[in-house]
Structure formats: C-alpha cells, structure tokens
Motif scaffolding. Structure first.
Motif, PDB file in Angstrom:
ATOM      1  N   PHE B  24       0.865  -1.184   0.000  1.00  0.00           N
ATOM      2  CA  PHE B  24       0.000   0.000   0.000  1.00  0.00           C
ATOM      3  C   PHE B  24       0.901   1.232   0.000  1.00  0.00           C
ATOM      4  O   PHE B  24       1.831   1.320   0.805  1.00  0.00           O
ATOM      5  CB  PHE B  24      -0.911   0.026   1.232  1.00  0.00           C
ATOM      6  CG  PHE B  24      -2.144  -0.809   1.081  1.00  0.00           C
ATOM      7  CD1 PHE B  24      -2.073  -2.189   1.086  1.00  0.00           C
ATOM      8  CD2 PHE B  24      -3.388  -0.201   0.920  1.00  0.00           C
ATOM      9  CE1 PHE B  24      -3.210  -2.964   0.931  1.00  0.00           C
ATOM     10  CE2 PHE B  24      -4.534  -0.962   0.763  1.00  0.00           C
ATOM     11  CZ  PHE B  24      -4.446  -2.358   0.762  1.00  0.00           C
ATOM     12  N   CYS B  25       0.625   2.158  -0.905  1.00  0.00           N
ATOM     13  CA  CYS B  25       1.394   3.400  -1.014  1.00  0.00           C
ATOM     14  C   CYS B  25       0.474   4.583  -0.706  1.00  0.00           C
ATOM     15  O   CYS B  25      -0.591   4.709  -1.317  1.00  0.00           O
ATOM     16  CB  CYS B  25       1.955   3.578  -2.419  1.00  0.00           C
ATOM     17  SG  CYS B  25       2.963   2.212  -2.993  1.00  0.00           S
ATOM     18  N   GLN B  26       0.882   5.419   0.229  1.00  0.00           N
ATOM     19  CA  GLN B  26       0.107   6.617   0.543  1.00  0.00           C
ATOM     20  C   GLN B  26       0.934   7.852   0.172  1.00  0.00           C
ATOM     21  O   GLN B  26       2.159   7.847   0.335  1.00  0.00           O
ATOM     22  CB  GLN B  26      -0.234   6.684   2.040  1.00  0.00           C
ATOM     23  CG  GLN B  26      -0.980   5.475   2.571  1.00  0.00           C
ATOM     24  CD  GLN B  26      -0.059   4.443   3.207  1.00  0.00           C
ATOM     25  OE1 GLN B  26       1.091   4.711   3.475  1.00  0.00           O
ATOM     26  NE2 GLN B  26      -0.602   3.253   3.459  1.00  0.00           N
ATOM     27  N   LEU B  27       0.261   8.884  -0.270  1.00  0.00           N
ATOM     28  CA  LEU B  27       0.945  10.135  -0.586  1.00  0.00           C
ATOM     29  C   LEU B  27       0.274  11.293   0.130  1.00  0.00           C
ATOM     30  O   LEU B  27      -0.961  11.379   0.175  1.00  0.00           O
ATOM     31  CB  LEU B  27       0.910  10.417  -2.089  1.00  0.00           C
ATOM     32  CG  LEU B  27       1.700  11.690  -2.455  1.00  0.00           C
ATOM     33  CD1 LEU B  27       3.175  11.371  -2.606  1.00  0.00           C
ATOM     34  CD2 LEU B  27       1.167  12.358  -3.690  1.00  0.00           C
ATOM     35  N   GLY B  28       1.076  12.159   0.703  1.00  0.00           N
ATOM     36  CA  GLY B  28       0.574  13.418   1.251  1.00  0.00           C
ATOM     37  C   GLY B  28       1.478  14.524   0.754  1.00  0.00           C
ATOM     38  O   GLY B  28       2.708  14.413   0.846  1.00  0.00           O
ATOM     39  N   GLY B  29       0.895  15.567   0.221  1.00  0.00           N
ATOM     40  CA  GLY B  29       1.753  16.627  -0.296  1.00  0.00           C
ATOM     41  C   GLY B  29       1.057  17.973  -0.295  1.00  0.00           C
ATOM     42  O   GLY B  29      -0.167  18.058  -0.130  1.00  0.00           O
ATOM     43  N   GLU B  30       1.830  19.005  -0.448  1.00  0.00           N
ATOM     44  CA  GLU B  30       1.240  20.337  -0.542  1.00  0.00           C
ATOM     45  C   GLU B  30       2.159  21.256  -1.330  1.00  0.00           C
ATOM     46  O   GLU B  30       3.381  21.056  -1.381  1.00  0.00           O
ATOM     47  CB  GLU B  30       0.967  20.932   0.839  1.00  0.00           C
ATOM     48  CG  GLU B  30       2.190  21.214   1.675  1.00  0.00           C
ATOM     49  CD  GLU B  30       1.827  21.817   3.031  1.00  0.00           C
ATOM     50  OE1 GLU B  30       1.380  22.975   3.058  1.00  0.00           O
ATOM     51  OE2 GLU B  30       2.012  21.141   4.057  1.00  0.00           O
ATOM     52  N   PHE B 280     -11.274   8.193   1.888  1.00  0.00           N
ATOM     53  CA  PHE B 280     -10.642   6.883   2.038  1.00  0.00           C
ATOM     54  C   PHE B 280      -9.644   6.918   3.193  1.00  0.00           C
ATOM     55  O   PHE B 280      -9.145   7.974   3.574  1.00  0.00           O
ATOM     56  CB  PHE B 280      -9.926   6.477   0.748  1.00  0.00           C
ATOM     57  CG  PHE B 280      -8.963   7.517   0.232  1.00  0.00           C
ATOM     58  CD1 PHE B 280      -9.384   8.492  -0.665  1.00  0.00           C
ATOM     59  CD2 PHE B 280      -7.634   7.523   0.637  1.00  0.00           C
ATOM     60  CE1 PHE B 280      -8.494   9.451  -1.143  1.00  0.00           C
ATOM     61  CE2 PHE B 280      -6.747   8.478   0.164  1.00  0.00           C
ATOM     62  CZ  PHE B 280      -7.185   9.443  -0.726  1.00  0.00           C
ATOM     63  N   THR B 281      -9.394   5.735   3.752  1.00  0.00           N
ATOM     64  CA  THR B 281      -8.385   5.645   4.807  1.00  0.00           C
ATOM     65  C   THR B 281      -7.072   5.142   4.203  1.00  0.00           C
ATOM     66  O   THR B 281      -7.037   4.658   3.073  1.00  0.00           O
ATOM     67  CB  THR B 281      -8.825   4.664   5.911  1.00  0.00           C
ATOM     68  OG1 THR B 281      -8.647   3.329   5.446  1.00  0.00           O
ATOM     69  CG2 THR B 281     -10.286   4.880   6.298  1.00  0.00           C
ATOM     70  N   ALA B 282      -6.019   5.217   4.976  1.00  0.00           N
ATOM     71  CA  ALA B 282      -4.701   4.792   4.489  1.00  0.00           C
ATOM     72  C   ALA B 282      -4.674   3.305   4.184  1.00  0.00           C
ATOM     73  O   ALA B 282      -3.802   2.834   3.448  1.00  0.00           O
ATOM     74  CB  ALA B 282      -3.628   5.125   5.531  1.00  0.00           C
ATOM     75  N   GLU B 283      -5.632   2.561   4.738  1.00  0.00           N
ATOM     76  CA  GLU B 283      -5.674   1.105   4.527  1.00  0.00           C
ATOM     77  C   GLU B 283      -6.641   0.730   3.415  1.00  0.00           C
ATOM     78  O   GLU B 283      -6.903  -0.455   3.175  1.00  0.00           O
ATOM     79  CB  GLU B 283      -6.070   0.396   5.819  1.00  0.00           C
ATOM     80  CG  GLU B 283      -5.147   0.667   7.003  1.00  0.00           C
ATOM     81  CD  GLU B 283      -5.474   1.976   7.701  1.00  0.00           C
ATOM     82  OE1 GLU B 283      -6.511   2.605   7.342  1.00  0.00           O
ATOM     83  OE2 GLU B 283      -4.703   2.386   8.587  1.00  0.00           O
ATOM     84  N   GLY B 284      -7.207   1.733   2.729  1.00  0.00           N
ATOM     85  CA  GLY B 284      -8.054   1.465   1.576  1.00  0.00           C
ATOM     86  C   GLY B 284      -9.536   1.305   1.876  1.00  0.00           C
ATOM     87  O   GLY B 284     -10.310   0.936   0.981  1.00  0.00           O
ATOM     88  N   PHE B 285      -9.957   1.593   3.098  1.00  0.00           N
ATOM     89  CA  PHE B 285     -11.382   1.523   3.418  1.00  0.00           C
ATOM     90  C   PHE B 285     -12.063   2.851   3.082  1.00  0.00           C
ATOM     91  O   PHE B 285     -11.425   3.911   3.093  1.00  0.00           O
ATOM     92  CB  PHE B 285     -11.584   1.224   4.910  1.00  0.00           C
ATOM     93  CG  PHE B 285     -11.086  -0.133   5.322  1.00  0.00           C
ATOM     94  CD1 PHE B 285     -11.842  -1.272   5.066  1.00  0.00           C
ATOM     95  CD2 PHE B 285      -9.846  -0.276   5.946  1.00  0.00           C
ATOM     96  CE1 PHE B 285     -11.372  -2.530   5.431  1.00  0.00           C
ATOM     97  CE2 PHE B 285      -9.375  -1.532   6.312  1.00  0.00           C
ATOM     98  CZ  PHE B 285     -10.142  -2.657   6.048  1.00  0.00           C
TER      99      PHE B 285
END
Lengths: 480, 439
Positions: B24-30, B280-285
């Motif tokens: 699982f890949c999560q991205l946070g950016g600004e 969505f959550t970081a786990e895909g829910f």
C-alpha cells in the motif's frame, strides 16, 4: 548518510543573483518500535530530506522550502523565495538589513555511547516485549505499552557570506505506559523515559532504568486508583524535576521568547507578560532563581554549536539571583528590539523557517537533596510527572496537573494522592521559590513537542532542573 | 505531485513485489504559500513544496511501514522508494505476525478535486494590508493545494486534492485586548474580506472600552462557536476512539455507562460526507457518510480506525480515532437573540489552551481569549480581562445548557503542524446558566 555537501556545492555553483542567500539542508531518519498488550505494533521507518532556501533582495527577505533537490528544484525554490523577498521589500515589518549574515564555520555531533544500529531489530523487539510483559501485573491494568523511538537529524547550513555549519543530532527515546482502571477511576502512569529526552544513543535505556522501571510504573498506576484525591488547599509544594521541566518551559521559557514580546506570535502562541522595559531590573523570582540558556550541556536535547541562522551558541544567564537579565531571541529579534538575546533561532525541519525558540533553558542547582527539601515542609504536597498544562496567552495564569502526588507532613513523605493539580500566576509563583535542590538532585531532560509559530512548528527543547520547593501554592484534586 | 505521477510510481513499486507481498502506497503533499503578518506588515513569507510517500508492506500476517520525502523527479523518487521498500522487505522476517493487521482487499478508486483557482498570495497581501490600514493585524495567510493519494497492489487508486486558502488573523488594541477573525475556503471573494475587516473595526470600538476585572466564581455565559470548538478539540483527545473506550481511558466513561447524561438537545456527529478530508483511509477503506457520536445527550458510536476495528471486532468508520469533520446539531436560539437571552453575564468569543483538570469527570480547564465581553441587560458593556475556567462538560453540555444557536458556523482548521489541515467543524454557539471561573 546523505551527501549534503554535494548538494550545497551544486547550489553554490549556480548561486542565485541576489544580495545574500542561505541554504539549510536537513536529512532526518526516524524509527519507532512499540509493543502494546504483548502485540508488536507496526514498526515505522522515516526518511526525510529537504532544503530551505532564504533570499535577500534589497530590503526584503523571502524563503522557499522544497524536497526537490535537483538543480532545477533548488533554482525554482530560489526564484520563489525571491518573489516573496520582493513583496517583503514593499510590505515588510522590518528591513532585511537586520537579517543576520553568518560566516561561521563549525561542526557538532551528539555524544553517542551506544549506537542505535548496534542492537539488532530482533533484540530491540525482545527488550520491548520483556518490558511490556513487566507492566501487566494485575487485571486492573487495562492497557500497557513499551516503545523505543530513534531520531537522527543531520543539518548543513551554508550562506553566501561563507558560513558552513554542519550538525548531527541523535537521540533515542524509550517509554512505558500503564493504564489502570477500577470503576469510574482511570489512572495513567508513564515511565522509562517517556516524559523526557536527551541526545545520545541506546545508553538512554540504562539511564532511565527502562526494564527495571516497568513494575514500579504499573504498581503506581494501581496504587493511584485507591489513593485519596489531592486535597484542595493552599500549602507548600515540592515539584520533582519531571514537573519542573514543564513549569520552566511554560512560565519562564515561553514568556521570555523575544518574538512573543515583539508581538509576532499574538495570533497563535500568544504574547508575554514580560515587556522590553523589564530587562535588567525586574524581579522574576526569589534570590534562588537562576536560569540559563545553555547549549553547552553535554547530551541535553537542544545542545549544539550554532542556531539555524548560524549564530554561534553560548551559555547566557536569563535570570540571575531572581532578576531578569535577557530574553530568548535570535539575532534578528535582537536587532528589532535592541535587546541582547541568545543563539536560539531554530526551525523544526527543512520545511519551516527559523523563529525564536527555547534551546536548553535550565534552572541552575542550589544545595541539598530532595530529602532536605521535604524536611523543610510542615504541610504540603509533592508532585511528579506532568499530565496537563494550560496557561494564558501572556504566560501568566497557569494550571498544571501531575500524574502522581504525595502528601508531606512534618517534613516526611506520606501517602499517595491522585489527580493532583496546582494553579497560580507566573509573576508570583517564582517569587515563592524557597528551595532549590543541589547538583546531585539535578536531572537533565526536556520536551519533544513544543508547539509554536505560523505555520506551526513542533520542536525539541531541553530543560535541566533539580526538585524545587514553593511556598503557599493553591493545589487541588479531581472530581467534578 | 500529480495523480498520474503518483500512480505511475505505485505501479513501478508494485511491479517489483514477489510471492505473497502486498504493498500500500500513501501520498501526502502540498504546494503552499505562507505569509505571516504582524502590525499589519509581513513578518515572514515563503513557499513550501513537499510530498511524502508512505509505504506499508504486508507479507502474510506480517507488516512494516515507512515513509520518505519525494522530490518530484520520477527516476530519483523511484530509486528512493525502492531503497526504502527493500529496507521493509529485510525487516519483515524479524517482526512477529500481527493479529490486528487490517487492510482492504477490495480494489476501489476515486478521484476528487476540490476548489477553484486562487488569487496570487502576493495580491492578497496587497489587498489585506490596504484594507486593514491602521489596524494592528497579526496572523497568517496560507494558500495552495493539498493532496492525498492511495495506491496499492490490490488495485486501490484514490486521489483527493483541494485548492484552498485560510486567513487566520486577529487585531490588537493593546496587551491582550484583541478580536479574532478567520476567512477560509475554496473561492476567494475580496468583498467577504472587506466585510470582515469592517466588522472587526466595529467590534474593536467596544473592545477599546476599559477592561472589566471579574472575580472567580460561576457566571452565566454565551460561548461562541469558536469557543465550543476548543472544548471539542480537547474532548476529541480520547473522547470518541473505540480503543480509548475499551481501555477505559475515555473522558466520557460515565456517559457511556449512562451514569451521567448530556442535555437532550446535544447531538454530535462525525460528518465525513460534509467534510473536506479524503473519504478513504490509508488502509483502503471507505468512510461512511456520517457517524453519530452522541445522540440526544447519550453516547452512541465510537470512531474506529482499521487497526482498532480488527482488534475489537468492529467496522472501520474513520481514518483515525479523533474527529476530523465534527458537527454539533443546531438548537433554536437565533443568533440575533443571544445577548438578550444571556441578559447579564459573559460573552466568550474564544477559549484557549484547554487541557484536562480530571478526565475521569470530563473536567476541563482553559483560558478566555479574544473577544470576551461583559454583558448587562443584553448589551455588550466592556471587554473582560482573561480568566481561567475549570468546569466539567457534564455541566456545560448537561444541566447548565440552556440553548444552542439555530445558526452554525463552519470553521476550517488553520492548523499546519503535519501539513495544512483539511479538518473542519460545523458548530453552533451555546448558552449556559453557569461556567466556573477559577483564576
């Protein structure tokens, strides 16, 4: 290891056209390991790398932070910083001529006796599982955790004036938590280094008695369930170093920050009851109160060789014999206020610009042991380990709570009391200081979540203090 | 970072997986502009470009997590992420099986983009400084885009991007006599700013009167929505998370056990459907539209993140155990009638630095700050010097709650500790028969 020097060299070779520039590169590595209720939580590795570019153009100064460290990324950042410098030149609060230009060349590295990588992951997890099991001593312990956190922050500051300041800060933070419950009463007790911090390596485990502490932490959580409420009264108060850390932080450190006194923080962190006219003569506390800004203490959280503006660090008295001497302000604030200060311009990471910050703010030791302090109390309360903190925006009216209290009667420690708290006014409280423990009772610690600034920044600051005795303080316990 | 670039990176990483590995890949950016103001001049201004990649590597019932910064150069980012993924692969054999591992194995996708074009921050500064001429204005302008993404080897493809601004400021007379104001959103309207500055100038006329010093004691009071937000921000600290409830660390333990109750009109929901956060959550829910936390004064449901859901056998209904899009139900007190109904007492514009006096009894302390006035006969009489309250929410939202306002205020969080926040709150004001002031 990141090649920060190579990035700096490349930036310097294509330096932007401006009056002055600085480049601060930060590489941060973190790791968090935790065992909760005998289950190993997901381990987390962190890697951060970025740059803060500051540009001075005429009367203006601007910054840009980026994680794109390619030649194009840094060039774009410099251009954006220059855009803001032009706006600042038109609408700025001060002339950029006041911004410090460092030429310092210096290096610093945290003292580390036992490197983090010297212990395999499996051994670290086994240690945490052992500590975690030691917390589960009773059915009334409903939650229990043991953790280890690691942080290594490497920073390189270079400037167009020739500064080259390389610093590596390293720390390991162990911690324990036991949560006990009976009926409607829940008590949380921390230990094993959870409420403090120092630079260094895995020697922190022995320093905080990590494994040995666990049973005591759990036992105290359970004992607090059955303890009476802390009485509501005015009495003498002995604060352990763990709570002195918070008391110094909130009611000396923050009010002496020069940017607060100048008004920069009024919309968020607040202002200060201290005014520029007070320095040099205002009686902040009793004669026993001696407070220093001291980045030279080996292993204290904010020790270093320079601040993030490249100002060389040095020990300074803030309060001497109870009299206020100087604020906590970096060179820019010093120039704006025409006051002395300290090397305290610090940023939380590459993505934030430096602002006035506490470094190591220490209460210098007096004489005697904790037992000596307690012996001087006819009727009072001892409080240990902060759990609640609240203070007004001028840093005057405060209310703090602790995890554990203990009654003092006729010079001796007596039984536990739960939910202890106390409140007062900073301006009065330090004048009621009537006992400061000696060097043998001094503890070096700090806080790792000091919040301030717009945009917000959370940073490590150090505090060292012995236990202290205060007279006639309003204390109270729990309940509606 | 664009969604295409993020999903390309995700696919490249997933292509290197082997055997039973799941990623699982999560991205946070600004991409943000920040301009700090003091004395209605720019104190410090600049720009931030950031992107952080989170990796969760699963293999059987084992997992390990990591995060790193991305620079935006695809080849370099792939090298950085691949190196970190290899570190996770090396440590997976050393971590025991995780009984609470919980990720969605149902591939889903969505792409959501909120907000319009924003004005250049430099132009806003020119307008603001001109409009606020003569005021001692202090605060911060933050604007730009904030993005969050999720991709996985299961097939998740989520992207949420918002372009927004948040002007959070106050205006001072002297010492701590000040009024607070905020203007945040997705569509910049200069006339709204002008109106707010005008309101501020009128409010400062009352604030300029000599401050009244009041003594500790119990006072009839109106708490504006911003003040209620401070109380709820503290209550969120253990108040609604399932783990906190199951381990008896919730400050609402007595409410859950029905030993204490809140007033019948108190309704609190986590409104994912209204909020500005990714769904969505970081786990895909996927988050449900809403979670009812308190209904007619009684505790109803907890917030449950993925890990806690597996531990306690519950359904995932949140990304975290604290509210991100909280809403308190409206009452029937019209805003224009607030002061008349208060009659005599305190009008509290904001609270500050709240913390627990005793969580067991939901007892809080904190300070009045910004725009707090003494009211007599339904009229603002004078500002009040800052006071410390120490009281239980069981009282303030219980037997002493007289009314909630009919109108509610949408408050966008100005917080930027972990990047620019998309949290929000939709809140009424509340009229109480008494609040205990201690210092």
């Amino acid at each position: 290891m990141h090649c920060l020097s190579q990035i700096a060299d490349a930036f310097r070779a294509a330096a932007p056209s401006c009056d002055d520039w600085s480049l601060r590169l930060v590489a941060e590595e973190t790791e968090h390991l935790e065992v909760r209720q005998d289950v190993v939580e997901p381990s987390v590795l962190g890697r951060s790398l970025g740059a803060m570019v500051s540009i001075i153009l005429g009367a203006g100064v601007g910054y840009a932070a980026t994680s794109d460290l390619s030649a194009r990324g840094l060039r774009d950042a410099a251009e954006r910083a220059a855009d803001w410098a032009r706006v600042h030149a038109r609408l700025g609060l001060f002339d950029a001529a006041l911004v410090p230009r460092s030429r310092l060349r210096a290096e610093y590295r945290s003292p580390v006796r036992e490197p983090w990588d010297g212990m395999p992951l499996a051994d670290k997890l086994a240690l945490l599982q052992h500590a975690n099991r030691s917390l589960a001593i009773d059915d009334r312990i409903l939650d229990w955790s043991a953790w280890l956190a690691y942080r290594r922050l490497e920073q390189l500051l270079v400037t167009s004036a020739g500064a080259h300041v390389s610093q590596v800060f390293e720390s390991v933070h162990p911690g324990l938590l036991a949560v006990a419950n009976a009926g409607n009463q829940t008590q949380r007790r921390h230990g094993g280094g959870a409420d403090t911090g120092r630079q260094g390596g895995l020697e922190a485990l022995a320093l905080h008695g990590f494994l040995e502490e666990a049973p005591r932490v759990a036992e105290e959580a359970i004992a607090l369930l059955e303890a009476p409420e802390c009485p509501t009264q005015v009495c003498d108060l002995v604060l352990m170093p763990s709570q002195m850390t918070l008391q110094i932080h909130e009611s000396i450190g923050h009010p002496l920050e020069l940017d607060r006194i100048l008004g920069d923080e009024r919309n968020y962190a607040g202002t200060s009851f201290v005014t520029p006219a007070m320095f040099g003569h205002y009686r902040y506390g009793s004669d026993l109160l001696n407070v220093t800004f001291d980045p030279t203490v080996a292993g204290e959280l904010a020790s270093g060789v320079a601040d993030d503006d490249g100002t060389p660090a040095s020990r300074e008295y803030l309060i001497r014999d109870g009299v206020l001497e100087r604020p906590i302000g970096g060179r820019l604030s010093q120039a704006r206020a025409a006051l002395p200060g300290a090397a305290c311009s610090r940023a939380s990471g590459w993505e934030r610009p430096p602002i006035d910050r506490m470094g190591n703010i220490n209460l210098e030791p007096g004489a005697g042991s904790l037992t000596d302090l307690v012996a001087r109390v006819e009727h009072g309360v001892l409080m240990d380990t902060n759990r609640s903190w609240s203070i007004d925006d001028s840093r005057n009216k405060f209310q703090f709570g602790c995890e554990l209290g203990r009654l003092i009667e006729a010079g001796e420690l007596k039984g536990l009391v739960r939910n202890p708290g106390y409140r007062g006014l900073s301006a009065d409280f330090w004048r009621s200081l009537d006992g400061v423990g000696g060097r043998e009772a001094l503890e070096v610690g700090g806080v790792r979540n000091c919040g301030k600034g717009e945009p917000n920044q959370s940073i490590y600051v150090g505090h060292a203090s012995p236990p202290c005795l205060f007279r006639r303080v309003a204390v109270f316990g729990g309940g509606e | 970072m664009s969604p295409d670039a993020f999903f390309a990176l995700t696919e490249a990483l997933c292509a290197g997986l082997s055997g039973t590995e799941i990623l699982f890949c999560q991205l946070g950016g600004e991409s943000s502009d920040f301009a700090r103001l003091s004395q209605n001049r720019i104190r410090q201004a600049g720009h931030l470009q950031s992107a952080t990649l989170g990796l969760s590597l699963l293999n059987g019932h084992r997992q390990a997590e990591a995060f790193c910064d991305l620079g935006g150069v695809p080849e370099q980012d792939l090298r950085t992420a691949t190196g970190l993924l290899e570190r996770l692969r090396e440590r997976i054999p050393f971590v025991p099986e995780d009984p609470y591992l919980n990720y969605s194995m149902q591939a889903r996708e969505s792409l959501e983009q909120v907000g319009e074009g924003l004005p250049p921050a430099e132009a806003v500064m020119d307008l603001l400084v001109a409009e606020a001429d003569g005021l001692d204005l202090v605060g911060i302008w933050a604007s730009g885009s904030v993005c969050a993404g999720l991709g996985s080897s299961v097939g998740h493809r989520f992207w949420h991007e918002s372009r927004s601004f948040n002007l959070d400021w106050s205006s001072y007379l002297q010492t701590d006599k000040a009024l607070k104001c905020g203007y945040g959103g997705f569509r910049w309207e200069p006339d709204v700013l002008r109106a707010k500055v005008g309101d501020l100038r009128r409010g400062l006329e009352v604030m300029a009167r000599p401050a009244r010093v009041i003594q500790p004691g119990r006072y009839r009071a109106y708490l504006a929505p911003a003040a209620l937000q401070e109380l709820l921000a503290l209550l969120a600290w253990g108040g609604f998370g399932l783990k906190d409830h199951r381990t008896h660390q919730s400050p609402l333990l007595k409410l859950v056990r029905a030993e204490r109750g809140l007033a019948a009109g108190v309704n609190i929901q986590e409104e994912h459907v209204r909020g500005l956060m990714p769904r969505f959550t970081a786990e895909g829910f996927l988050k449900p539209d809403r979670v009812t936390l308190i209904e007619d004064g009684a505790f109803r449901d907890c917030l449950v993140d993925a890990r806690t859901a597996r531990e306690y056998g519950a359904e995932v209904n949140a990304a975290a155990d604290v509210p991100e899009s909280i809403a308190v139900g409206a009452g029937d007190l019209a805003m224009p009638d607030v002061l008349a109904r208060l009659d005599t007492g305190l009008s509290i514009g904001n609270l500050w630095y709240c913390n627990w006096s005793d969580m067991n009894d939901c007892r809080m302390t904190g300070m009045t700050r910004f725009g707090t006035f003494w009211v007599e006969g339904g009229e603002l009489v004078a500002p009040v010097e800052v006071m410390r309250f120490d009281d239980s929410l069981y009282h303030l939202l219980g037997e002493r709650l007289e009314a909630l306002t009919r109108e509610r205020e949408l408050i966008l969080s100005p917080e930027t500790y972990e990047g620019r926040s998309n949290a929000s709150a939709l809140l009424p004001g509340l009229l109480v028969s008494g609040i205990d002031l201690a210092l």
